[in-house]
Design a protein around this motif. Sequence first.
Motif, short mmCIF file in Angstrom:
data_model
loop_
_atom_site.label_atom_id
_atom_site.label_comp_id
_atom_site.label_asym_id
_atom_site.label_seq_id
_atom_site.Cartn_x
_atom_site.Cartn_y
_atom_site.Cartn_z
N SER A 14 109.28 38.32 -10.41
CA SER A 14 110.35 39.32 -10.45
C SER A 14 111.01 39.47 -9.08
CB SER A 14 109.79 40.65 -10.92
OG SER A 14 110.77 41.65 -10.88
N THR A 15 110.20 39.51 -8.03
CA THR A 15 110.72 39.62 -6.67
C THR A 15 111.59 38.41 -6.32
OG1 THR A 15 108.81 40.91 -5.98
CG2 THR A 15 110.09 39.87 -4.24
N CYS A 16 111.14 37.21 -6.69
CA CYS A 16 111.92 35.99 -6.42
C CYS A 16 113.26 36.02 -7.14
CB CYS A 16 111.12 34.76 -6.82
SG CYS A 16 109.74 34.41 -5.73
N VAL A 17 113.25 36.46 -8.39
CA VAL A 17 114.50 36.54 -9.16
C VAL A 17 115.47 37.51 -8.49
CG1 VAL A 17 115.49 37.35 -11.35
CG2 VAL A 17 113.51 35.84 -11.36
N TRP A 18 114.98 38.67 -8.06
CA TRP A 18 115.86 39.66 -7.42
C TRP A 18 116.37 39.17 -6.07
CZ3 TRP A 18 118.54 42.82 -9.98
CH2 TRP A 18 118.06 43.35 -11.17
N ILE A 19 115.58 38.40 -5.35
CA ILE A 19 116.04 37.83 -4.08
C ILE A 19 117.17 36.85 -4.32
CG2 ILE A 19 115.36 36.27 -2.20
CD1 ILE A 19 112.65 37.72 -2.16
N VAL A 20 117.04 36.02 -5.34
CA VAL A 20 118.10 35.06 -5.67
C VAL A 20 119.35 35.79 -6.11
CG1 VAL A 20 118.77 33.24 -7.30
CG2 VAL A 20 116.52 33.18 -6.21
N ILE A 21 119.21 36.79 -6.98
CA ILE A 21 120.37 37.56 -7.44
C ILE A 21 121.05 38.26 -6.26
CG2 ILE A 21 121.08 39.58 -8.80
CD1 ILE A 21 118.97 38.72 -10.88
N GLY A 22 120.27 38.85 -5.37
CA GLY A 22 120.83 39.51 -4.19
C GLY A 22 121.54 38.53 -3.27
N GLY A 23 120.97 37.35 -3.12
CA GLY A 23 121.60 36.33 -2.28
C GLY A 23 122.93 35.86 -2.84
N VAL A 24 122.96 35.64 -4.14
CA VAL A 24 124.21 35.22 -4.79
C VAL A 24 125.26 36.32 -4.70
CG1 VAL A 24 125.26 34.61 -7.02
CG2 VAL A 24 123.12 33.54 -6.32
N MET B 245 99.30 40.59 -5.10
CA MET B 245 100.48 40.72 -5.92
C MET B 245 100.29 39.82 -7.14
SD MET B 245 104.45 39.79 -5.00
CE MET B 245 104.72 41.08 -3.82
N SER B 246 100.60 40.36 -8.28
CA SER B 246 100.46 39.59 -9.51
C SER B 246 101.58 38.56 -9.62
CB SER B 246 100.45 40.52 -10.72
OG SER B 246 101.75 41.04 -10.92
N LEU B 247 101.35 37.57 -10.44
CA LEU B 247 102.34 36.52 -10.65
C LEU B 247 103.64 37.09 -11.21
CD1 LEU B 247 102.97 33.54 -10.52
CD2 LEU B 247 101.98 33.29 -12.81
N LYS B 248 103.53 38.10 -12.08
CA LYS B 248 104.71 38.72 -12.69
C LYS B 248 105.56 39.42 -11.62
CE LYS B 248 106.05 41.71 -16.50
NZ LYS B 248 105.60 42.57 -17.59
N LYS B 249 104.91 40.17 -10.72
CA LYS B 249 105.65 40.85 -9.64
C LYS B 249 106.27 39.84 -8.69
CE LYS B 249 103.39 45.32 -9.44
NZ LYS B 249 102.66 46.26 -8.60
N PHE B 250 105.54 38.77 -8.41
CA PHE B 250 106.05 37.74 -7.51
C PHE B 250 107.29 37.08 -8.11
CE2 PHE B 250 106.19 33.28 -6.15
CZ PHE B 250 106.36 33.47 -4.78
#
Length: 101
Positions: free
Chosen positions: A8-18, A1-6
């Motif tokens: 992006s995935t982390c950002v969406w996990i945080v947004i989903g959690g909030v 997995m590229s750093l950009k995808k990683f």
Amino acid sequence: MSLKKFASTCVWIVIGGVAGWLINSATVGKYNVINATCSVINAAVDNKLVAEDQVRFLGKASQKHLLNTAAGDAFQLDEKHVQAASSSSNCSQFMVGMSSH
């Protein structure tokens, strides 16, 4: 997995959690508090620990201690709902007491 995808995935996990936390505290959490409290009040009345005519007073007394808390906010009714509250429902009368100012 590229750093950009990683990233992006982390950002969406945080947004989903909030978003999940906000939805839970606005809906599910509120109804869980109400359901648990109403169950306890009904058990107390059924076991004659609290008289039915004292449930509204218990709500008023509780409101003073729970003012500006998530639990206290869950029980706030507007005037229309206070007027429509069932006089034969322990939970409704507790909520009317909690909504008194």
